[in-house]
Design an enzyme around this catalytic site. Structure first.
Site, PDB file in Angstrom:
ATOM      1  N   CYS A  46      -4.874  -1.605  -1.799  1.00 38.17           N
ATOM      2  CA  CYS A  46      -4.186  -0.243  -1.838  1.00 38.17           C
ATOM      3  C   CYS A  46      -5.212   0.488  -3.008  1.00 38.17           C
ATOM      4  O   CYS A  46      -5.236  -0.921  -4.692  1.00 38.17           O
ATOM      5  CB  CYS A  46      -2.936   0.203  -2.568  1.00 38.17           C
TER       6      CYS A  46
ATOM      7  N   HIS B 154      -7.412   3.417   4.005  1.00 41.16           N
ATOM      8  CA  HIS B 154      -7.384   3.676   4.967  1.00 41.16           C
ATOM      9  C   HIS B 154      -8.452   4.658   5.640  1.00 41.16           C
ATOM     10  O   HIS B 154      -8.423   4.560   7.127  1.00 41.16           O
ATOM     11  CB  HIS B 154      -6.173   5.525   4.184  1.00 41.16           C
TER      12      HIS B 154
ATOM     13  N   ASP C 209       1.277  -1.116   0.006  1.00 40.62           N
ATOM     14  CA  ASP C 209      -0.059   0.151   0.393  1.00 40.62           C
ATOM     15  C   ASP C 209       1.046   1.261  -0.316  1.00 40.62           C
ATOM     16  O   ASP C 209       1.894   1.629   0.311  1.00 40.62           O
ATOM     17  CB  ASP C 209      -0.408  -0.001   1.490  1.00 40.62           C
ATOM     18  N   SER C 210       0.171   2.625  -0.164  1.00 43.59           N
ATOM     19  CA  SER C 210       1.487   4.038  -0.122  1.00 43.59           C
ATOM     20  C   SER C 210       1.777   3.548   1.536  1.00 43.59           C
ATOM     21  O   SER C 210       2.623   4.627   1.762  1.00 43.59           O
ATOM     22  CB  SER C 210       0.381   4.889  -0.691  1.00 43.59           C
TER      23      SER C 210
ATOM     24  N   CYS D 182     -10.963   2.830   0.426  1.00 47.71           N
ATOM     25  CA  CYS D 182      -9.666   3.723   0.256  1.00 47.71           C
ATOM     26  C   CYS D 182      -9.505   2.877   1.369  1.00 47.71           C
ATOM     27  O   CYS D 182     -10.247   2.941   2.290  1.00 47.71           O
ATOM     28  CB  CYS D 182      -9.515   4.877   0.309  1.00 47.71           C
TER      29      CYS D 182
ATOM     30  N   GLU E 108      -2.665   9.095   7.965  1.00 49.40           N
ATOM     31  CA  GLU E 108      -0.749   8.975   8.571  1.00 49.40           C
ATOM     32  C   GLU E 108      -0.537   9.725   9.494  1.00 49.40           C
ATOM     33  O   GLU E 108       0.499   9.096  10.160  1.00 49.40           O
ATOM     34  CB  GLU E 108      -0.474   9.004   7.120  1.00 49.40           C
TER      35      GLU E 108
HETATM   36  N1  DGL Z   1      -5.076   3.064   0.842  1.00 48.53           N
HETATM   37  C1  DGL Z   1      -4.850   3.487  -0.584  1.00 48.53           C
HETATM   38  C2  DGL Z   1      -6.100   3.714  -1.121  1.00 48.53           C
HETATM   39  O1  DGL Z   1      -6.477   2.357  -0.854  1.00 48.53           O
HETATM   40  C3  DGL Z   1      -4.513   5.332  -1.262  1.00 48.53           C
HETATM   41  C4  DGL Z   1      -4.270   6.082   0.293  1.00 48.53           C
HETATM   42  C5  DGL Z   1      -2.857   7.037  -0.919  1.00 48.53           C
HETATM   43  O2  DGL Z   1      -3.884   7.912  -1.246  1.00 48.53           O
HETATM   44  O3  DGL Z   1      -1.709   7.138  -0.946  1.00 48.53           O
HETATM   45  O4  DGL Z   1      -6.339   4.265  -2.083  1.00 48.53           O
END
Ligand code: DGL
Length: 267
Positions: A73, A186, A9-10, A184, A152
């Site tokens: 992600c 997150h 993931d990011s 997402c 984050e």
């Molecule tokens: N967790 C990532 C997702 O599901 C994205 C986060 C980011 O913008 O880095 O899209």
């Protein structure tokens, strides 16, 4: 089959998927890379996210000998899934399709919503995935820039997040959706704020659990699951950013399995 499952993931978001995979497949070794040094992916152009995703996936295959890759992600799934499926020598599991299927299963009224990063929503990946289910639903999408940054930073509650959520969720509220997909990885960490803003009649759907079920089914069908009864599963976490921050916040978000983090890429 002792080889690990690879995930990326990011940053911290994919830990929601890692949690589900650890709970559902407790015998599996796991290697997780959080690309915190280059987060957020959401505002980046698709070709750049695709390059990052390919680099991470190849690193998991070549350096860690993973037996499957979970793209934990949505932004990376939306940008790179086709390429990864075409070029990876191991099965690739994404979060978009399982999430879309769970969303159309959850709705009663047919009015459904999805929230995600600018990259994910702009890509139209969820429009296509929901349409591909063939379910008679109407989808409203909203990008939520800023949510990922709060997670984050470890700020998952409080007035600031709430005010931002009120503003960003206005389109899906106005559409009177009865089910909202957290598109997402997150966002499950903001689920309480999102639920508070959306109200008690809206079902929040997270793709983490669905993705873990897909991983179990696909690995099982391919004969790739690790047998129980051997040594305890090993979970490795790597980050391209500050590894002590990754270990501290990561443990808070994922739980005790995250005992430490090492730097990615390796020297
Ligand atoms: N967790 C990532 C997702 O599901 C994205 C986060 C980011 O913008 O880095 O899209």
């Amino acid at each position: 089959m002792d080889r690990p499952i690879g995930m990326f993931d990011s940053g911290f978001g994919g830990l929601t998927v890692a949690r589900a995979v650890i709970d559902l497949l407790p015998h599996e070794h796991l290697v997780y890379i959080g690309d915190t040094g280059r987060y957020p992916y959401g505002p980046r152009p698709q070709h750049e996210v695709r390059d990052f995703a390919r680099q991470l996936a190849w690193s998991l295959v070549k350096e860690f000998d993973v037996k499957a890759i979970v793209v934990a992600c949505n932004t990376a799934s939306a940008a790179a899934l086709d390429d990864l499926e075409a070029e990876m020598p191991v099965p690739v599991i994404d979060v978009v399709e399982p999430g879309a299927k769970a969303l159309v299963r959850a709705t009663r009224s047919g009015e459904v919503g999805v929230i995600g990063t600018v990259g994910t929503i702009g890509s139209g990946a969820y429009d296509r995935a929901v349409e591909a289910t063939g379910a008679p639903v109407h989808l409203t999408s909203a990008a939520c820039p800023g949510f990922v940054e709060f997670v984050e930073r470890g700020q998952t509650s409080g007035e600031e997040v709430h005010i931002l959520a009120e503003r960003l969720l206005a389109p899906v509220k106005a559409a009177a959706v009865d089910s909202l997909l957290l598109g997402c990885t997150h966002y499950p960490y903001l689920a309480r704020v999102i639920a508070d803003v959306m109200g008690p009649d809206v079902t929040l759907v997270s793709s983490a659990d669905e993705t873990a079920f897909v991983a179990r089914d696909e690995l099982g069908a391919a004969g790739l699951l690790r047998a129980s009864g051997g040594e305890a599963a090993e979970h490795r976490f790597l980050s391209s950013g500050d590894i002590s921050w990754f270990a501290d916040l990561g443990r808070r978000l994922l739980g005790p399995e995250l005992r430490g983090a090492t730097y990615w890429p390796h020297d």
